[in-house]
Write a protein that holds these residues in place. Structure first.
Motif, mmCIF file in Angstrom:
data_model
loop_
_atom_site.group_PDB
_atom_site.id
_atom_site.type_symbol
_atom_site.label_atom_id
_atom_site.label_comp_id
_atom_site.label_asym_id
_atom_site.label_seq_id
_atom_site.Cartn_x
_atom_site.Cartn_y
_atom_site.Cartn_z
ATOM 1 N N THR A 1 0.831 -1.327 -0.039
ATOM 2 C CA THR A 1 -0.056 -0.080 -0.006
ATOM 3 C C THR A 1 0.834 1.536 0.036
ATOM 4 O O THR A 1 2.145 1.132 0.097
ATOM 5 C CB THR A 1 -0.871 0.020 1.424
ATOM 6 N N ALA A 2 0.401 2.395 -0.169
ATOM 7 C CA ALA A 2 0.916 3.677 -0.133
ATOM 8 C C ALA A 2 1.539 3.918 1.435
ATOM 9 O O ALA A 2 2.524 4.615 1.467
ATOM 10 C CB ALA A 2 0.049 4.782 -0.572
ATOM 11 N N ASN A 3 0.995 3.391 2.302
ATOM 12 C CA ASN A 3 1.555 3.456 3.573
ATOM 13 C C ASN A 3 2.912 2.869 3.952
ATOM 14 O O ASN A 3 3.847 3.383 4.722
ATOM 15 C CB ASN A 3 0.344 2.780 4.476
ATOM 16 N N THR A 4 3.104 1.845 3.224
ATOM 17 C CA THR A 4 4.503 1.050 3.229
ATOM 18 C C THR A 4 5.359 1.563 2.258
ATOM 19 O O THR A 4 6.620 0.967 2.266
ATOM 20 C CB THR A 4 4.366 -0.427 3.382
ATOM 21 N N ALA A 5 5.009 2.331 1.263
ATOM 22 C CA ALA A 5 5.878 2.688 -0.035
ATOM 23 C C ALA A 5 7.112 3.251 0.450
ATOM 24 O O ALA A 5 8.317 2.955 -0.182
ATOM 25 C CB ALA A 5 4.981 3.496 -0.797
ATOM 26 N N PRO A 6 7.293 4.332 1.220
ATOM 27 C CA PRO A 6 8.545 4.617 1.627
ATOM 28 C C PRO A 6 9.526 3.810 2.068
ATOM 29 O O PRO A 6 10.719 3.877 1.946
ATOM 30 C CB PRO A 6 8.116 5.974 2.698
ATOM 31 N N ILE A 7 9.050 2.918 2.775
ATOM 32 C CA ILE A 7 9.919 1.909 3.547
ATOM 33 C C ILE A 7 10.406 1.094 2.623
ATOM 34 O O ILE A 7 11.581 0.320 2.548
ATOM 35 C CB ILE A 7 9.143 0.986 4.753
ATOM 36 N N ARG A 8 9.375 0.682 1.474
ATOM 37 C CA ARG A 8 9.865 -0.448 0.683
ATOM 38 C C ARG A 8 10.971 0.234 -0.229
ATOM 39 O O ARG A 8 11.708 -0.535 -1.055
ATOM 40 C CB ARG A 8 8.707 -0.762 -0.295
ATOM 41 N N LYS A 9 10.866 1.535 -0.608
ATOM 42 C CA LYS A 9 11.664 2.251 -1.397
ATOM 43 C C LYS A 9 13.234 2.484 -1.001
ATOM 44 O O LYS A 9 14.065 2.398 -1.812
ATOM 45 C CB LYS A 9 11.094 3.506 -1.893
ATOM 46 N N ASP A 10 13.583 2.382 0.358
ATOM 47 C CA ASP A 10 14.708 2.423 1.088
ATOM 48 C C ASP A 10 15.338 1.192 1.154
ATOM 49 O O ASP A 10 14.704 0.172 1.931
ATOM 50 C CB ASP A 10 14.344 3.090 2.408
ATOM 51 N N PRO A 11 16.228 0.595 0.470
ATOM 52 C CA PRO A 11 16.584 -0.649 0.360
ATOM 53 C C PRO A 11 17.080 -1.322 1.461
ATOM 54 O O PRO A 11 16.894 -2.364 1.857
ATOM 55 C CB PRO A 11 18.050 -0.572 -0.553
ATOM 56 N N ALA A 12 17.851 -0.443 2.482
ATOM 57 C CA ALA A 12 18.154 -0.979 3.756
ATOM 58 C C ALA A 12 17.194 -1.194 4.735
ATOM 59 O O ALA A 12 17.247 -2.189 5.246
ATOM 60 C CB ALA A 12 19.161 0.139 4.364
ATOM 61 N N ARG A 13 16.242 -0.255 4.992
ATOM 62 C CA ARG A 13 15.146 -0.313 5.505
ATOM 63 C C ARG A 13 14.016 -1.469 5.348
ATOM 64 O O ARG A 13 13.572 -2.265 6.087
ATOM 65 C CB ARG A 13 14.286 0.852 6.122
ATOM 66 N N ASN A 14 14.086 -1.485 3.836
ATOM 67 C CA ASN A 14 13.157 -2.712 3.368
ATOM 68 C C ASN A 14 13.753 -3.821 3.766
ATOM 69 O O ASN A 14 13.109 -4.904 4.083
ATOM 70 C CB ASN A 14 13.117 -2.601 1.680
ATOM 71 N N GLN A 15 15.192 -4.128 3.607
ATOM 72 C CA GLN A 15 15.425 -5.521 3.935
ATOM 73 C C GLN A 15 15.668 -5.612 5.541
ATOM 74 O O GLN A 15 15.363 -6.879 5.801
ATOM 75 C CB GLN A 15 16.996 -5.640 3.506
ATOM 76 N N GLU A 16 15.731 -4.654 6.428
ATOM 77 C CA GLU A 16 15.714 -4.709 7.523
ATOM 78 C C GLU A 16 14.245 -5.360 7.891
ATOM 79 O O GLU A 16 14.154 -6.192 8.815
ATOM 80 C CB GLU A 16 15.568 -3.419 8.224
ATOM 81 N N ILE A 17 13.316 -4.870 7.358
ATOM 82 C CA ILE A 17 11.915 -5.435 7.754
ATOM 83 C C ILE A 17 11.724 -6.753 7.304
ATOM 84 O O ILE A 17 11.075 -7.729 7.953
ATOM 85 C CB ILE A 17 10.810 -4.486 6.950
ATOM 86 N N LEU A 18 11.994 -7.109 6.089
ATOM 87 C CA LEU A 18 12.020 -8.547 5.605
ATOM 88 C C LEU A 18 12.801 -9.413 6.294
ATOM 89 O O LEU A 18 12.204 -10.422 6.371
ATOM 90 C CB LEU A 18 12.539 -8.504 3.751
ATOM 91 N N ASP A 19 13.741 -9.109 6.745
ATOM 92 C CA ASP A 19 14.757 -9.955 7.649
ATOM 93 C C ASP A 19 13.810 -10.305 8.933
ATOM 94 O O ASP A 19 13.889 -11.425 9.605
ATOM 95 C CB ASP A 19 15.965 -9.409 8.163
ATOM 96 N N ARG A 20 12.816 -9.594 9.360
ATOM 97 C CA ARG A 20 11.898 -9.818 10.570
ATOM 98 C C ARG A 20 10.736 -10.748 10.263
ATOM 99 O O ARG A 20 10.139 -11.058 11.120
ATOM 100 C CB ARG A 20 11.449 -8.439 11.176
ATOM 101 N N ILE A 21 10.312 -10.873 8.947
ATOM 102 C CA ILE A 21 9.099 -11.280 8.638
ATOM 103 C C ILE A 21 9.544 -12.815 8.351
ATOM 104 O O ILE A 21 10.120 -13.141 7.134
ATOM 105 C CB ILE A 21 8.613 -11.019 7.408
ATOM 106 N N PRO A 22 9.154 -13.915 9.032
ATOM 107 C CA PRO A 22 9.460 -15.330 8.758
ATOM 108 C C PRO A 22 8.953 -15.828 7.239
ATOM 109 O O PRO A 22 9.536 -16.469 6.837
ATOM 110 C CB PRO A 22 8.862 -16.047 9.759
ATOM 111 N N ALA A 23 7.747 -15.118 7.005
ATOM 112 C CA ALA A 23 7.399 -15.348 5.603
ATOM 113 C C ALA A 23 8.089 -15.148 4.536
ATOM 114 O O ALA A 23 8.243 -15.616 3.366
ATOM 115 C CB ALA A 23 5.896 -14.907 5.329
ATOM 116 N N GLY A 24 9.175 -13.978 4.679
ATOM 117 C CA GLY A 24 10.281 -13.604 3.792
ATOM 118 C C GLY A 24 9.647 -12.728 2.761
ATOM 119 O O GLY A 24 10.375 -12.240 1.952
#
Length: 61
Positions: A1-24
């Motif tokens: 969603t537009a709510n997560t767009a800024p986080i997803r555009k930031d490669p470092a922050r995006n990876q940090e979040i993805l590393d915390r999601i077991p679903a990957g």
């Protein structure tokens, strides 16, 4: 969603979040269908005031 767009555009922050999601991965809209159908059905009639996380396991960590 537009709510997560800024986080997803930031490669470092995006990876940090993805590393915390077991679903990957970030959730896709279709992955919310199950809980939506359940909550709209008679099967959830006795549920009141509950928090049901649909987060790919993010809160498990």
């Amino acid at each position: 969603t537009a709510n997560t767009a800024p986080i997803r555009k930031d490669p470092a922050r995006n990876q940090e979040i993805l590393d915390r999601i077991p679903a990957g991965h970030w959730a896709e809209p279709y992955e919310l269908m199950g809980i939506s159908v359940f909550l709209a059905s008679d099967a959830s009639d006795y549920i009141n005031g509950a928090i049901i996380p649909v987060d790919g396991g993010y809160l498990v960590r």
